[in-house]
Design a protein around this motif. Structure first.
Motif: not given
Length: 177
Positions: A93-120
């Motif tokens: 994941l090469a940057g500019d992931l959330p729009q502003n890097g606010k902690p709440e944006e980062m938390t939501k981003f990582y929640e989606k990432l964790d939930a969506g990672l493939g089993e492999k």
């Protein structure tokens, strides 16, 4: 294989031998030209596919997630990646992931990432972009934050905390563009 090389020397030699054999087979009086052609073409098509990759991974950048709608698109993209290439071993994941890097944006981003990672998925590498590093207000936008703007310590801590579960021994480093 060396950098930029699509076919191994062994694969090239094997294909040359197959073509040479096909030429010889075609010289025979009772040669079944259609069968010889079909056989060499099957081998050629396999050859053109190249050498299988040693590692397959996804690359994502510039998501700019800032709303539930954009987070849902990210979730859909992760699902699509797992469908298109379920054997991918890693994601970058090469940057500019959330729009502003606010902690709440980062938390939501990582929640989606964790939930969506493939089993492999074995490796996750997250690099912060300028959107995360510079902060939510234009007064904090500097060319290269080096710990000097007010937002940098906040986003660095968030990055280290969230990436710790993926980066193993590298939990003391923040990467950014």
């Amino acid at each position: 294989m060396t950098a930029g090389e699509r076919y191994s020397a062994e694969a090239i030699e094997t294909m040359k031998a197959s073509v040479a054999q096909a030429k010889e087979d075609l010289k025979a009086e009772d040669a079944d030209r259609t069968a010889v052609y079909a056989a060499v073409m099957d081998e050629y098509e396999e050859f053109m596919e190249g050498t299988p990759a040693n590692l397959s991974f996804h690359v994502v950048s510039d998501l700019h997630t800032s709303s539930d709608a954009s987070l849902n698109l990210f979730e859909t993209a992760l699902a699509d990646m797992n469908t298109v290439n379920p054997d991918a071993k890693a994601i970058l994941l090469a940057g500019d992931l959330p729009q502003n890097g606010k902690p709440e944006e980062m938390t939501k981003f990582y929640e989606k990432l964790d939930a969506g990672l493939g089993e492999k998925t074995e490796g996750v590498f997250v690099c912060m972009g300028n959107q995360e590093m510079r902060g939510p207000t234009s007064s904090q936008w500097e060319d290269r934050p080096a710990g000097v703007n007010a937002h940098y310590p906040i986003i660095s801590a968030s990055c280290l905390e969230n990436n710790g579960k993926y980066m193993g021994e590298q939990t003391d480093k923040v990467y950014y563009d």
